[in-house]
Write an enzyme that holds these catalytic residues in place. Sequence first.
Site, PDB file in Angstrom:
ATOM      1  N   CYS A   1       5.091   4.498   4.860  1.00 29.77           N
ATOM      2  CA  CYS A   1       3.947   3.594   4.984  1.00 29.77           C
ATOM      3  C   CYS A   1       3.651   3.046   3.597  1.00 29.77           C
ATOM      4  O   CYS A   1       4.188   3.524   2.604  1.00 29.77           O
ATOM      5  CB  CYS A   1       2.713   4.348   5.469  1.00 29.77           C
ATOM      6  SG  CYS A   1       2.974   5.240   7.002  1.00 29.77           S
TER       7      CYS A   1
ATOM      8  N   ARG B   1       7.756  -1.315   3.985  1.00 26.71           N
ATOM      9  CA  ARG B   1       7.590   0.127   4.150  1.00 26.71           C
ATOM     10  C   ARG B   1       7.096   0.489   5.557  1.00 26.71           C
ATOM     11  O   ARG B   1       7.005   1.666   5.895  1.00 26.71           O
ATOM     12  CB  ARG B   1       6.589   0.671   3.113  1.00 26.71           C
ATOM     13  CG  ARG B   1       6.999   0.420   1.687  1.00 26.71           C
ATOM     14  CD  ARG B   1       5.981   1.010   0.747  1.00 26.71           C
ATOM     15  NE  ARG B   1       5.888   2.447   0.906  1.00 26.71           N
ATOM     16  CZ  ARG B   1       6.714   3.321   0.368  1.00 26.71           C
ATOM     17  NH1 ARG B   1       7.685   2.901  -0.397  1.00 26.71           N
ATOM     18  NH2 ARG B   1       6.553   4.606   0.565  1.00 26.71           N
TER      19      ARG B   1
ATOM     20  N   TRP C   1       4.018   2.854   9.313  1.00 28.14           N
ATOM     21  CA  TRP C   1       5.281   3.038  10.044  1.00 28.14           C
ATOM     22  C   TRP C   1       5.065   4.337  10.793  1.00 28.14           C
ATOM     23  O   TRP C   1       5.118   5.419  10.209  1.00 28.14           O
ATOM     24  CB  TRP C   1       6.421   3.128   9.043  1.00 28.14           C
ATOM     25  CG  TRP C   1       7.764   3.379   9.667  1.00 28.14           C
ATOM     26  CD1 TRP C   1       8.413   4.576   9.785  1.00 28.14           C
ATOM     27  CD2 TRP C   1       8.637   2.410  10.233  1.00 28.14           C
ATOM     28  NE1 TRP C   1       9.618   4.393  10.394  1.00 28.14           N
ATOM     29  CE2 TRP C   1       9.791   3.084  10.677  1.00 28.14           C
ATOM     30  CE3 TRP C   1       8.548   1.031  10.413  1.00 28.14           C
ATOM     31  CZ2 TRP C   1      10.843   2.422  11.291  1.00 28.14           C
ATOM     32  CZ3 TRP C   1       9.614   0.381  11.018  1.00 28.14           C
ATOM     33  CH2 TRP C   1      10.743   1.078  11.447  1.00 28.14           C
TER      34      TRP C   1
ATOM     35  N   ASN D   1       0.391   8.164   3.079  1.00 31.93           N
ATOM     36  CA  ASN D   1       1.824   7.952   3.311  1.00 31.93           C
ATOM     37  C   ASN D   1       2.496   9.309   3.150  1.00 31.93           C
ATOM     38  O   ASN D   1       2.320   9.957   2.119  1.00 31.93           O
ATOM     39  CB  ASN D   1       2.362   6.942   2.286  1.00 31.93           C
ATOM     40  CG  ASN D   1       3.880   6.907   2.256  1.00 31.93           C
ATOM     41  OD1 ASN D   1       4.523   7.070   3.291  1.00 31.93           O
ATOM     42  ND2 ASN D   1       4.441   6.705   1.084  1.00 31.93           N
ATOM     43  N   GLY D   2       3.265   9.728   4.158  1.00 34.13           N
ATOM     44  CA  GLY D   2       3.924  11.038   4.073  1.00 34.13           C
ATOM     45  C   GLY D   2       3.725  11.785   5.375  1.00 34.13           C
ATOM     46  O   GLY D   2       3.312  11.205   6.380  1.00 34.13           O
TER      47      GLY D   2
ATOM     48  N   GLU E   1      33.609   1.911  11.651  1.00 35.26           N
ATOM     49  CA  GLU E   1      32.393   1.545  10.926  1.00 35.26           C
ATOM     50  C   GLU E   1      32.727   0.930   9.562  1.00 35.26           C
ATOM     51  O   GLU E   1      32.101  -0.043   9.142  1.00 35.26           O
ATOM     52  CB  GLU E   1      31.479   2.782  10.786  1.00 35.26           C
ATOM     53  CG  GLU E   1      30.177   2.554  10.037  1.00 35.26           C
ATOM     54  CD  GLU E   1      29.253   1.499  10.651  1.00 35.26           C
ATOM     55  OE1 GLU E   1      29.532   1.005  11.750  1.00 35.26           O
ATOM     56  OE2 GLU E   1      28.268   1.142   9.978  1.00 35.26           O
TER      57      GLU E   1
ATOM     58  N   LYS F   1      31.546  -2.822   8.427  1.00 37.49           N
ATOM     59  CA  LYS F   1      30.752  -3.066   7.213  1.00 37.49           C
ATOM     60  C   LYS F   1      31.379  -4.167   6.378  1.00 37.49           C
ATOM     61  O   LYS F   1      30.703  -5.054   5.886  1.00 37.49           O
ATOM     62  CB  LYS F   1      30.621  -1.797   6.349  1.00 37.49           C
ATOM     63  CG  LYS F   1      29.658  -0.754   6.827  1.00 37.49           C
ATOM     64  CD  LYS F   1      28.201  -1.119   6.709  1.00 37.49           C
ATOM     65  CE  LYS F   1      27.668  -1.819   7.915  1.00 37.49           C
ATOM     66  NZ  LYS F   1      27.313  -1.142   9.112  1.00 37.49           N
TER      67      LYS F   1
ATOM     68  N   GLU G   1      31.346  -7.826   8.402  1.00 39.21           N
ATOM     69  CA  GLU G   1      30.091  -8.495   8.730  1.00 39.21           C
ATOM     70  C   GLU G   1      29.399  -9.070   7.499  1.00 39.21           C
ATOM     71  O   GLU G   1      28.681 -10.050   7.594  1.00 39.21           O
ATOM     72  CB  GLU G   1      29.144  -7.578   9.514  1.00 39.21           C
ATOM     73  CG  GLU G   1      28.588  -6.405   8.729  1.00 39.21           C
ATOM     74  CD  GLU G   1      27.631  -5.541   9.545  1.00 39.21           C
ATOM     75  OE1 GLU G   1      26.917  -6.063  10.396  1.00 39.21           O
ATOM     76  OE2 GLU G   1      27.612  -4.321   9.306  1.00 39.21           O
TER      77      GLU G   1
ATOM     78  N   HIS H   1      52.500  -0.026  17.681  1.00 37.56           N
ATOM     79  CA  HIS H   1      52.618  -0.631  19.014  1.00 37.56           C
ATOM     80  C   HIS H   1      52.261  -2.114  18.969  1.00 37.56           C
ATOM     81  O   HIS H   1      51.862  -2.676  19.987  1.00 37.56           O
ATOM     82  CB  HIS H   1      51.748   0.141  20.016  1.00 37.56           C
ATOM     83  CG  HIS H   1      52.202   1.559  20.172  1.00 37.56           C
ATOM     84  ND1 HIS H   1      53.331   1.901  20.888  1.00 37.56           N
ATOM     85  CD2 HIS H   1      51.727   2.713  19.643  1.00 37.56           C
ATOM     86  CE1 HIS H   1      53.514   3.211  20.820  1.00 37.56           C
ATOM     87  NE2 HIS H   1      52.555   3.732  20.062  1.00 37.56           N
TER      88      HIS H   1
ATOM     89  N   LYS I   1      18.761  -8.768  12.605  1.00 35.54           N
ATOM     90  CA  LYS I   1      18.586  -7.314  12.503  1.00 35.54           C
ATOM     91  C   LYS I   1      18.390  -6.684  13.874  1.00 35.54           C
ATOM     92  O   LYS I   1      18.826  -5.577  14.127  1.00 35.54           O
ATOM     93  CB  LYS I   1      17.394  -7.018  11.585  1.00 35.54           C
ATOM     94  CG  LYS I   1      17.182  -5.550  11.285  1.00 35.54           C
ATOM     95  CD  LYS I   1      18.291  -4.985  10.413  1.00 35.54           C
ATOM     96  CE  LYS I   1      18.201  -3.495  10.216  1.00 35.54           C
ATOM     97  NZ  LYS I   1      19.508  -2.919   9.866  1.00 35.54           N
TER      98      LYS I   1
HETATM   99  C1  F6R Z   1      25.926  -3.429  11.960  1.00 31.57           C
HETATM  100  C2  F6R Z   1      24.691  -3.329  12.735  1.00 31.57           C
HETATM  101  C3  F6R Z   1      24.766  -3.584  14.188  1.00 31.57           C
HETATM  102  C4  F6R Z   1      23.813  -2.655  14.951  1.00 31.57           C
HETATM  103  C5  F6R Z   1      23.759  -3.052  16.438  1.00 31.57           C
HETATM  104  C6  F6R Z   1      22.864  -2.140  17.224  1.00 31.57           C
HETATM  105  O1  F6R Z   1      25.707  -3.171  10.613  1.00 31.57           O
HETATM  106  O2  F6R Z   1      23.640  -3.074  12.207  1.00 31.57           O
HETATM  107  O3  F6R Z   1      26.069  -3.476  14.681  1.00 31.57           O
HETATM  108  O4  F6R Z   1      24.249  -1.337  14.799  1.00 31.57           O
HETATM  109  O5  F6R Z   1      23.302  -4.373  16.548  1.00 31.57           O
HETATM  110  O6  F6R Z   1      21.557  -2.228  16.774  1.00 31.57           O
HETATM  111  P1  F6R Z   1      20.503  -1.107  17.093  1.00 31.57           P
HETATM  112  O7  F6R Z   1      20.954   0.140  16.438  1.00 31.57           O
HETATM  113  O8  F6R Z   1      19.223  -1.628  16.516  1.00 31.57           O
HETATM  114  O9  F6R Z   1      20.456  -0.959  18.587  1.00 31.57           O
END
Ligand code: F6R
Length: 609
Positions: free
Chosen positions: A2, A27, A76, A102-103, A482, A486, A489, A505, A604
């Site tokens: 927070c 935060r 949060w 916060n905590g 993964e 990374k 993307e 293959h 996001k």
């Molecule tokens: C990649 C990334 C996405 C999320 C995906 C699921 O870096 O962030 O592939 O993992 O969109 O999102 P959440 O976890 O929010 O359901």
Amino acid sequence: MCGIVGYIGTKQAAPIILDGLSKLEYRGYDSAGMAVYDGVGKINITKSVGRLKILENITRDGETMPGVCGIGHTRWATHGVPSDTNAHPHFNEAETITVVHNGIIENYLQLRKMLTDRGYHFVSETDTEVLAHLLDYYYKGNPLEAVTKVLHRVEGSYALGILFADCPDQIFAARKDSPLIAGQNEDGCFIASDVPAILKYTRKVYYVDNQEVVRLRADHMHFYTVDEEETTKEPVFIDWDASAAEKAGYEHFMLKEMYEQPKTVTDTLLPRIKDNDIVIEELNMTDEEICGVSKIHIVACGSAYHAGVTGKYVIEGLARIPVEVDLASEFRYRDPILEEGAMVVVISQSGETADTLAALRESKKRGFQVLGIVNVVGSSIAREADNVMYTWAGPEIAVATTKAYSAQLIALYLLAVKFGRVRGKIEDMTYASLLGDLRCLPDQIELLLNNKNKIQRFANRYIGAKDVFFIGRGIDYAISLEGSLKLKEISYIHSEAYAAGELKHGTISLIEEGTLVAAVSTQPALYAKTISNMVEVKARGAFVLAVTCEENKEIEKAADYVIYIPETNPYFANSLAIIPLQLFGYYVAVGKGCDVDKPRNLAKSVTVE
Ligand code: F6R
């Protein structure tokens, strides 16, 4: 996580607090509130669920809360859903003592009981409210004494801002294991969770120490130990610009969040290990019910799906329960067979991903209990899942997930070890050693992060790469998925992850002179197998980067460049091997000048199918 802000001086406090909170929304942003002393004996409090904007509108940018002394908070949610009542500030019954926090107060249930037995009434579900009542309990006219007595009683972490109606010319603040700074200019004194909140007003900042108390007045501040002894402190003059400061000095949120991983792992892990035993209260499952689980279906998208793929190997290996992992966008439309005794686990950072939410609803419609592994408290998936296991990663701002993914892995490890233990698949000595290895992960991650210069130098060589391949077997394949995501993307370099045995293959025809192949090899039983796949691609001209364990020196014969990870149980190796791969993707993207935190075409939170 927070954010808190406080001001006392000659200016109106509310606009300064709102402005400061706006710099701390990273935060937390599920509710916000303010308390301002009105100058004639009363503390006015306004709070509201939702973004800070709502509080700004309700208070007409602070106009409805006149006064020169106040504290504010952006939340949060941890204990209790986001709501007006659970929002801070919290107060005693007479509304004469007000607190922002916060905590996490770990012993709040005991304190709550003690206070309830003495006639105190609680209105919220938060841990913070105990602080307001406990201050009331100890306040006998000396606010410093009351604050220090409370600090001696509470366990856990805190950054606090406190107002006493009796002392309108003072704000009290204190911290332990949560950040807090104080600042001063010619118009007044400030407290905040982070420098950007007050950078517009002053660059003269004091970093409050652990278990230190601050008494702020309009023209000066005093620092005390928790035993009320006064201490002296030198200010620091901040010379960063405000936008860099929000990232706490890091160039990007992604880098900052990678660096938060040791804490994220600790926060997700440690509260669930009690007396050398894994206790996951949120599961709400008896041992009998755990033994009755016949199959686990893990459903998620993107990186959360990749965490699920690791989860499959770990749960099957340790608990001997069959696991199916599905992409949520596939699961929801493939008429999945969910047999008697099956358990559905959905994983999501945001808790709002449309496909994952739909998969959850589909499972519930068919009468199955759903466990959500979720980061955002109060999100749709958290609200609709039957049970929620939170990953305590805090707000993640960079679009590419790092710390939330690491926290998801920990949640899955905890489930695997817990289920394995309860089902009699893990004996005493192995159990103790697994817990020991889990506890070591945060320090080991830190160690790998500190190796970033080596990876940056390596990444700089591949800024011009066209294709990169990631290969591995078993858990190493999950890590490769993964690592590949990374890189692509955020750097827009094409990359693919392959099960190492699958290359020949078809895909091996894509290997040309100089193509980078990142080979992940953390599973001792598969070292030799992966080495032979490395030799195959090397013979076709590939440059081979290996990520492996310290003991596997044999790999140097087949690799051009080796990154070693510290020793851990092979089931937990993903948590370590992913760190250099995250750093690699990050530094390639930085080197190419990409918008690392906000890659093109991505959001996001994916709330559409
Ligand atoms: C990649 C990334 C996405 C999320 C995906 C699921 O870096 O962030 O592939 O993992 O969109 O999102 P959440 O976890 O929010 O359901």
